[in-house]
Enzyme design. Structure first.
Site, PDB file in Angstrom:
ATOM      1  N   HIS A 124       1.649   5.274  -2.022  1.00  0.00           N
ATOM      2  CA  HIS A 124       0.992   6.310  -3.505  1.00  0.00           C
ATOM      3  C   HIS A 124       1.973   6.535  -3.897  1.00  0.00           C
ATOM      4  O   HIS A 124       2.567   7.765  -3.831  1.00  0.00           O
ATOM      5  CB  HIS A 124       0.194   7.575  -2.216  1.00  0.00           C
ATOM      6  N   GLN A 164      -9.408   8.913  -5.499  1.00  0.00           N
ATOM      7  CA  GLN A 164      -9.633  10.130  -4.359  1.00  0.00           C
ATOM      8  C   GLN A 164     -10.677  10.450  -4.038  1.00  0.00           C
ATOM      9  O   GLN A 164     -10.673  10.729  -2.826  1.00  0.00           O
ATOM     10  CB  GLN A 164      -7.937  10.414  -4.882  1.00  0.00           C
ATOM     11  N   ASP A 186       2.292   3.043   2.906  1.00  0.00           N
ATOM     12  CA  ASP A 186       1.427   4.350   2.565  1.00  0.00           C
ATOM     13  C   ASP A 186       1.040   5.927   2.217  1.00  0.00           C
ATOM     14  O   ASP A 186       2.139   5.658   1.385  1.00  0.00           O
ATOM     15  CB  ASP A 186       0.142   4.517   3.930  1.00  0.00           C
ATOM     16  N   HIS A 204       1.059  -0.901   0.079  1.00  0.00           N
ATOM     17  CA  HIS A 204       0.030   0.387  -0.115  1.00  0.00           C
ATOM     18  C   HIS A 204       0.594   1.503  -0.368  1.00  0.00           C
ATOM     19  O   HIS A 204       1.733   1.736   0.996  1.00  0.00           O
ATOM     20  CB  HIS A 204      -0.817  -0.018   1.129  1.00  0.00           C
ATOM     21  N   GLU A 253     -11.012   3.979   6.429  1.00  0.00           N
ATOM     22  CA  GLU A 253      -9.918   5.299   6.694  1.00  0.00           C
ATOM     23  C   GLU A 253     -10.147   6.420   7.639  1.00  0.00           C
ATOM     24  O   GLU A 253     -10.985   7.438   7.289  1.00  0.00           O
ATOM     25  CB  GLU A 253      -9.051   5.762   5.646  1.00  0.00           C
ATOM     26  N   TRP A 313       0.435  13.508   3.259  1.00  0.00           N
ATOM     27  CA  TRP A 313      -0.094  13.518   4.925  1.00  0.00           C
ATOM     28  C   TRP A 313       0.620  12.796   5.654  1.00  0.00           C
ATOM     29  O   TRP A 313       0.702  12.575   6.635  1.00  0.00           O
ATOM     30  CB  TRP A 313      -1.023  11.872   4.242  1.00  0.00           C
TER      31      TRP A 313
END
Ligand code: FE2
Length: 424
Positions: free
Chosen positions: A60, A153, A310, A58, A214, A316
Site C-alpha cells: 500500500h 478500500q 502489505d 502486495h 482478510e 496498520w
C-alpha cells in the site's frame, strides 16, 4: 562473447551453482561457470549469493511512511486501521503522497526490491492518490516495476462512489482490478462484488488482485467465488487472492474441497505474514489464532503462493524496512516451513514466484532476461533468510543502482553476525 558492460564474477546462484553473469545493455547475455572478455565494470561476487531481484506483490504505497498521522492505531486491529486511514485520507495532498512513495521506492531499491504491486485506495473522490502514484510509476519506471491495483478500500458497493471511482481509476491507467468482498455489507454483496469486478477485468483484459477474506471469520468464503469466476471467465493465471486469512480458521473438511478448486482455477495466493500475524486473532483470548492462511498446504495442492509485505509504517503496521527477507523470515516461521527445501522455497517465493504472480516474465537469472539482479552478503538463499544481510550490489536494467561495501569487522552495531562470522 566479449565486451560486456557489466560482468558479475563468481557469484553463487540460488540453486547453488557458481557462475559469471555477463550483461550488455539492459539484458543478461551470458551465464557460464567462467566468462572471458572485457567488461566496462566488473562486480566481484565470489562467495556471495546472486539472485533475481526481490518482488513484492502486495503493498500500500499510498499509505506507507504515514505512521502516526494523524494518530496511532491504539487497538492494532484491521478495522481501527481502516478507520484511521479514513481520518487521514481527507488530509492527504498529492505532493505528500508522491514524496512518501518516492522515498519508499528508494528504500526498496537499496534492498534489491525492484518490482512492487501496490493497491491504491479509490474511495477518495479526488482520486488524488491514484494520480500521484501514476506519476510515481512513470518516474521510477527506469529502475523499478510498479503495478497499481484499483482498491475500493471502503467497499465496492458499501462506499457510495467506490464503483464509479474504480472504473475512473482503471480509465486513468491503473493496471489491476482490486476488491474487498469481506468488507461489503453482506456476504451476498461480497459475492456480487467478486463477480462484477472479475467481469470488469475480463472486459478490459486486466488482472485481478482482491483483498479476500482478510478476517478470522471461518465462514468468510469469498475465495470460493473468486475461484469460480476465474474459471467461468477464463482468467486463469491472472487472478490473485490476497490474505485469505479466514482459511486459517475454516473447517478442515471444507478446506479439503476448496484447495483443489483454487488450484484448478489457477488463482494465486498472496498471504502477508508480517501483517497477518500482527492483525489477525485480535479478538481472541487464548489460544490466539495466528491468522496466516494455509501456506504449505496450498503449495502442496499445486497453488501458486507468494509472500507480500502489505505495510511499512502506516495505519496498520508500525515497523518495516522494505526488506522482503523479513517477509520470508516471518512467513517461514508462521508456516513452520523449516525443512531445507521449504526454507529455500521461501526465498523463491519473494523473488521468482512473486514475479510470476505479477506476470513479470522479463525477470529471472536467464540469458535474454532483463539484467536486474541483487548480490547479497550470504552464501546461499537459506543463509540470506537467516541473516537478512547487506545488499552489496543491486543492478536494474543493466545499471548499478545501489552498492554497499562488504563488512569485514567482527563486531557490528546491529548485532547481526557479519561476513567474517558468517560461514558455519
Ligand atoms: Fe493489503
Amino acid at each position: 562473447m566479449s565486451g560486456f558492460d557489466i560482468l558479475v564474477k563468481g557469484g553463487t546462484l540460488p540453486d547453488g551453482t557458481v557462475a559469471d553473469i555477463g550483461i550488455k545493455g539492459e539484458a543478461i547475455v551470458a551465464i557460464a561457470p567462467r566468462l572471458e572478455g572485457t567488461a566496462g565494470t566488473t562486480v566481484d561476487a565470489a562467495g556471495n549469493l546472486v539472485a533475481s531481484p526481490f518482488v513484492d506483490p502486495h503493498f500500500h504505497m499510498d499509505a506507507t511512511l504515514s505512521y502516526g498521522l494523524p494518530r496511532i492505531n491504539a487497538s492494532g486491529t484491521l478495522l481501527e486501521g481502516i478507520a484511521l486511514w479514513g481520518e487521514l485520507k481527507p488530509l492527504l495532498t498529492h505532493e505528500a503522497v508522491k514524496q512518501r512513495a518516492l522515498r519508499y521506492c528508494d528504500w526498496a531499491v537499496s534492498m534489491g526490491l525492484l518490482a512492487i504491486r501496490t493497491h491504491v485506495d479509490v474511495c477518495d473522490d479526488r482520486l488524488l492518490a491514484v494520480e500521484a502514484l501514476l506519476e510515481v510509476q512513470k518516474e521510477v519506471a527506469p529502475y523499478l516495476d510498479l503495478q497499481l491495483v484499483a482498491f475500493p478500500q471502503d467497499g465496492f458497493y458499501r462506499s457510495a462512489t467506490a464503483r464509479q471511482n474504480t472504473l475512473r481509476a482503471l480509465d486513468l491507467g491503473v493496471d489491476v482490478v482490486g476488491g474487498i468482498p469481506h468488507f461489503e455489507r453482506t456476504m451476498a454483496d461480497g459475492t456480487r462484488s467478486v463477480t462484477e469486478l472479475c467481469e470488469i477485468a475480463e472486459k478490459r483484459g486486466l488482472m485481478v488482485d482482491m483483498h479476500c477474506d482478510e478476517t478470522d471469520d471461518p465462514l468468510s468464503r469469498h475465495i470460493e467465488q473468486l475461484a469460480y469466476e476465474t474459471q467461468r471467465l477464463g482468467l486463469s493465471g491472472r487472478v490473485a487472492g490476497s490474505h485469505l486469512s479466514s482459511m486459517h480458521s475454516m473447517d478442515n473438511y471444507y478446506v479439503s474441497k476448496l484447495l483443489p478448486l483454487i488450484a484448478e482455477a489457477g488463482v494465486s495466493a498472496i498471504p502477508n505474514p508480517l501483517i497477518n500475524i500482527v492483525i489477525q486473532g485480535r479478538h481472541d483470548t487464548y489460544p490466539k489464532r495466528r491468522g496466516m492462511t494455509r501456506v504449505p498446504e496450498m503449495i502442496a495442492a499445486g497453488i501458486r503462493v507468494g509472500f507480500g509485505q502489505d505495510c511499512v509504517l502506516d495505519p496498520w503496521y508500525p515497523l518495516g524496512t522494505a526488506d522482503m527477507l523479513d517477509v520470508a523470515f516471518m512467513g517461514l516461521h508462521v508456516g513452520q516451513m523449516t525443512s531445507p527445501a521449504d526454507m529455500a522455497h521461501c526465498f523463491d517465493m519473494v523473488t521468482g514466484v512473486n514475479a510470476a504472480i505479477m506476470g513479470l516474465d522479463h525477470l529471472g537469472l536467464e540469458v535474454g532476461k532483463r539484467a536486474s539482479l541483487v548480490v547479497l552478503d550470504a552464501g546461499s538463499s537459506v543463509e540470506a533468510i537467516r541473516l537478512r544481510p547487506d545488499r552489496l550490489c543491486v543492478i536494474s536494467r543493466g545499471k548499478i543502482v545501489a552498492e554497499k561495501q562488504k563488512r569485514v569487522t567482527t563486531l557490528t552495531l546491529d548485532g547481526r553476525p557479519d561476513s567474517v562470522e558468517r560461514r558455519l
